[in-house]
Design an enzyme around this catalytic site. Sequence first.
Site, PDB file in Angstrom:
ATOM      1  N   SER A  33       3.304  -8.441   8.468  1.00 45.15           N
ATOM      2  CA  SER A  33       2.649  -7.659   7.554  1.00 45.15           C
ATOM      3  C   SER A  33       3.605  -6.665   6.972  1.00 45.15           C
ATOM      4  O   SER A  33       4.190  -5.682   7.432  1.00 45.15           O
ATOM      5  CB  SER A  33       1.586  -6.792   8.420  1.00 45.15           C
ATOM      6  OG  SER A  33       1.005  -5.703   7.241  1.00 45.15           O
TER       7      SER A  33
ATOM      8  N   LYS B  90      -1.184  -4.308  14.252  1.00 46.41           N
ATOM      9  CA  LYS B  90       0.139  -4.080  13.400  1.00 46.41           C
ATOM     10  C   LYS B  90       1.125  -3.465  14.118  1.00 46.41           C
ATOM     11  O   LYS B  90       1.339  -2.044  14.077  1.00 46.41           O
ATOM     12  CB  LYS B  90      -0.235  -3.762  12.013  1.00 46.41           C
ATOM     13  CG  LYS B  90       1.219  -3.588  11.170  1.00 46.41           C
ATOM     14  CD  LYS B  90       0.832  -3.587   9.811  1.00 46.41           C
ATOM     15  CE  LYS B  90       2.072  -2.935   9.009  1.00 46.41           C
ATOM     16  NZ  LYS B  90       1.876  -2.859   7.446  1.00 46.41           N
TER      17      LYS B  90
ATOM     18  N   ARG C  36       4.020   1.599 -11.590  1.00 44.90           N
ATOM     19  CA  ARG C  36       3.455   1.370 -10.367  1.00 44.90           C
ATOM     20  C   ARG C  36       2.578   0.118 -10.458  1.00 44.90           C
ATOM     21  O   ARG C  36       2.589  -0.876  -9.800  1.00 44.90           O
ATOM     22  CB  ARG C  36       2.733   2.158  -9.559  1.00 44.90           C
ATOM     23  CG  ARG C  36       3.592   3.685  -9.275  1.00 44.90           C
ATOM     24  CD  ARG C  36       3.104   4.553  -8.345  1.00 44.90           C
ATOM     25  NE  ARG C  36       2.016   5.294  -8.697  1.00 44.90           N
ATOM     26  CZ  ARG C  36       2.141   6.539  -9.669  1.00 44.90           C
ATOM     27  NH1 ARG C  36       3.076   6.907  -9.450  1.00 44.90           N
ATOM     28  NH2 ARG C  36       0.903   6.941  -9.861  1.00 44.90           N
TER      29      ARG C  36
ATOM     30  N   ASP D 167       0.884  -1.321   0.037  1.00 43.52           N
ATOM     31  CA  ASP D 167       0.109   0.029   0.006  1.00 43.52           C
ATOM     32  C   ASP D 167       0.940   1.537  -0.016  1.00 43.52           C
ATOM     33  O   ASP D 167       0.459   2.450   0.578  1.00 43.52           O
ATOM     34  CB  ASP D 167      -1.056   0.091   1.288  1.00 43.52           C
ATOM     35  CG  ASP D 167      -0.206  -0.132   2.583  1.00 43.52           C
ATOM     36  OD1 ASP D 167      -0.635   0.543   3.466  1.00 43.52           O
ATOM     37  OD2 ASP D 167       0.688  -0.701   2.581  1.00 43.52           O
TER      38      ASP D 167
ATOM     39  N   GLU E  35      -2.558  -0.044  13.825  1.00 42.11           N
ATOM     40  CA  GLU E  35      -1.248   0.149  13.609  1.00 42.11           C
ATOM     41  C   GLU E  35      -0.630   1.242  14.339  1.00 42.11           C
ATOM     42  O   GLU E  35      -0.340   2.307  13.781  1.00 42.11           O
ATOM     43  CB  GLU E  35      -0.744   0.105  12.119  1.00 42.11           C
ATOM     44  CG  GLU E  35       0.773   0.367  11.941  1.00 42.11           C
ATOM     45  CD  GLU E  35       1.390   0.391  10.527  1.00 42.11           C
ATOM     46  OE1 GLU E  35       0.431   0.192   9.503  1.00 42.11           O
ATOM     47  OE2 GLU E  35       2.443   0.371  10.244  1.00 42.11           O
TER      48      GLU E  35
ATOM     49  N   GLU F 112       2.541   2.619  15.446  1.00 43.22           N
ATOM     50  CA  GLU F 112       3.966   2.160  15.198  1.00 43.22           C
ATOM     51  C   GLU F 112       4.781   3.121  15.884  1.00 43.22           C
ATOM     52  O   GLU F 112       4.622   4.493  15.971  1.00 43.22           O
ATOM     53  CB  GLU F 112       4.482   2.420  13.776  1.00 43.22           C
ATOM     54  CG  GLU F 112       6.033   2.418  13.461  1.00 43.22           C
ATOM     55  CD  GLU F 112       6.557   2.231  12.151  1.00 43.22           C
ATOM     56  OE1 GLU F 112       5.721   2.519  11.146  1.00 43.22           O
ATOM     57  OE2 GLU F 112       7.696   2.255  12.085  1.00 43.22           O
TER      58      GLU F 112
ATOM     59  N   LYS G 200      -6.396  -0.780   6.968  1.00 45.68           N
ATOM     60  CA  LYS G 200      -5.132  -0.394   7.743  1.00 45.68           C
ATOM     61  C   LYS G 200      -5.102   1.210   8.002  1.00 45.68           C
ATOM     62  O   LYS G 200      -5.255   2.012   6.952  1.00 45.68           O
ATOM     63  CB  LYS G 200      -4.032  -0.960   6.886  1.00 45.68           C
ATOM     64  CG  LYS G 200      -2.667  -1.006   7.736  1.00 45.68           C
ATOM     65  CD  LYS G 200      -1.548  -0.840   7.046  1.00 45.68           C
ATOM     66  CE  LYS G 200      -1.344   0.782   6.967  1.00 45.68           C
ATOM     67  NZ  LYS G 200      -0.046   1.203   6.104  1.00 45.68           N
TER      68      LYS G 200
ATOM     69  N   TYR H 227       4.687   7.534   5.227  1.00 46.44           N
ATOM     70  CA  TYR H 227       4.228   7.083   3.753  1.00 46.44           C
ATOM     71  C   TYR H 227       4.206   8.034   2.798  1.00 46.44           C
ATOM     72  O   TYR H 227       3.488   9.128   3.275  1.00 46.44           O
ATOM     73  CB  TYR H 227       3.149   6.166   3.979  1.00 46.44           C
ATOM     74  CG  TYR H 227       3.250   4.691   4.516  1.00 46.44           C
ATOM     75  CD1 TYR H 227       3.277   4.442   5.686  1.00 46.44           C
ATOM     76  CD2 TYR H 227       3.403   3.939   3.483  1.00 46.44           C
ATOM     77  CE1 TYR H 227       3.303   3.134   6.128  1.00 46.44           C
ATOM     78  CE2 TYR H 227       3.559   2.567   4.003  1.00 46.44           C
ATOM     79  CZ  TYR H 227       3.464   2.320   5.296  1.00 46.44           C
ATOM     80  OH  TYR H 227       3.685   0.980   5.725  1.00 46.44           O
TER      81      TYR H 227
END
Lengths: 364, 362
Positions: free
Chosen positions: A301, A230, A56, A34, A188, A190, A147, A364
């Site tokens: 993941s 995650k 892509r 993703d 998630e 992180e 997610k 990201y």
Amino acid sequence: MTHQFPALSPEQKKALSDIAQRIVAAGKGILAADESVGTMGNRLQRINVENTEENRRVFREILFSSDASINQNIGGVILFHETLYQKDSSGKPFPALIKEKGIVVGIKLDKGTSPLAGTNGETTIDGLDGLAERCAQYKKDGVDFGKWRAVLKITSTTPSQLAIQENANTLARYASICQQNGLVPIVEPEVLPDGDHDLQRCQYVTEKVLAAVYKALNDHHVYLEGTLLKPNMVTAGHACPKKYTPQDVAVATVTTLLRTVPAAVPGICFLSGGQSEEEASLNLNAMNQSPLPKPWKLTFSYGRALQASALAAWVGKSENKKAAQEAFRKRAQINSLACRGQYVVSGKTDAAATQSLFTASYTY
Amino acid sequence: MTHQHPALTAEQKKELSDIALRIVAPGKGILAADESVGSMAKRLNQIGVENTEENRRLYRQVLFSADSRVKKCIGGVIFFHETMYQKADDGTPFVQMIKDKGIVVGIKVRGVSDGFGGAESAWGCLDGLSERCAQYKKDGADFAKWRCVLKISDNTPSALAIMENANVLARYASICQQNGIVPIVEPEILPDGDHDLKRCQYVTEKVLAAVYKALSDHHVYLEGTLLKPNMVTPGHSCPTKYSPAENAMATVTALRRTVPPAVPGVTFLSGGQSEEEASINLNAINTCPLVRPWALTFSYGRALQASALSAWRGQRDNATAATEEFVKRAEVNGLAALGKYEGSGDDSGAAGQSLYVANHAY
């Protein structure tokens, strides 16, 4: 506080629970494919490929057109919005290509970070506005899980109480909305590996963050059996002078999870966070070999840690498609073994697999 | 929030963890013999015995004289303060008698509750708790128990009651661990009322989530604690009847959603259930098909002692028979803690009939 107003019917709960179980079925994990447009730019730049929509599409097609047996190792694939609506060269939509292998389709739902004023560079995550409508549409378009990545960092003054609270709360809102629309939310939170802190510090912070996340999920009446977690593995910061073994990482990580993650959560799918492909597999393997109890599945993941070799094999050339697929299949298989604590390292390791994929302050 | 200031050394953690694991070793549970003077009055009154210190001593002696059979099924005994300093007829301190059987000694540390602002109970007795714990540790106690009470009614438990009780339990737990004492954390939700099973489950989940967040906030070492919750059951005056399997599914589901696997054991209170009910329900919990990462065992007062009390009736001549009643219940619950108790046969007919509902309905 005292009366329940059920958020989900038993049928809705069963549907969510079944999806979650399928994703983390024995030996299976998630391919995180993703990457946003910008992030794909970073990936493609490393192999001197232009960041176009077609490139892509081509790279994702290489991954998704792997032989169907990949479904023994991959239970779910997370897509970026653009990718959900792309097709393979025969005109088959990517979701269909993935689903016909029996793999569950997921979607990145967050819209990136936004600063928390008054903090030391900390952030919250955007994406709650219109989330319900987006989820409903994605569900119609073939998606069964979502997610949302929250980001926290360790410095001498962070993560602050506000950052932990705010990110936990946003994750819980997102999770609740997902479930209302039949999507299993992957949660998630992180904790970035940036910094020179040691393993104990990361463990302490991760425990506090996860405790806050699960309190928020409970407050928001989220059905835990229909979620996945995650998290980061518990590791020292990238600049920490002290080195730790996969066993150290495994004990610290599993201990943290035992102290914070209810057994009702069916699976924990670790992010690879800049670890090399091999590191990510060895750490996951060590966890699954650990004698500590593990009432949830411990799986992967992975984004970079599943795709680095494939990208390096492809380098943008169509004649390298098979080699790239083989590289991907190999990593998927290794991680599947790691899920069962059965990965035995062979003598040689290749350069791409061990190359650190760390990018400072990863977004990201 | 970001830097750790370790509350315990590695050695302290190991000691606490070892104690906890000994108490909830497979097939073992706790005898809650910590009735206050007032509670003992009720028990002794029911069998026509005067509530004197000597009678309380004689009665506890009945329990503590149990033979080595209890070693396999009793991991810990909770004492009331007075009992810690009493002795058997031959001069052996009760604490010694228990420890000689390889059983861990515990102490009730919370005294009378003070109401605050009306209907809901709150905390008391944190003051001086550290000194008391240190003294009890010297006197042979290795674990403690603190009971908080919440109730279900139309507008309770309130957010305040939940938060306040969770906080005081966490403070208590932290102080215990600083003094080498394993804290049993007991957030009891009373069975009073006509609410159904779902309501109890919902409230229990909210209460336990708050408890574990508070324990995390207070840096409590979970591996060195035990939880003593209510089972999830309907209220006493609920018109709907549920099977042991349904109660078990609701209970295990609630725990799976809230109690971190790091907690070594969950020792249920019996809360007014009959001896047989408490054993049947514990057994059903241990045969529930969901994954259960903690020991699920008993910390029973009445449900271990009712038969012993009626057999004793205050008569020395009945002591042996009374002790035997206690040993029998202890062994039954030891089996229930392993999911191996098949019921007395009397009421397991209708009560044992499975009315199984799939777990996603919970």
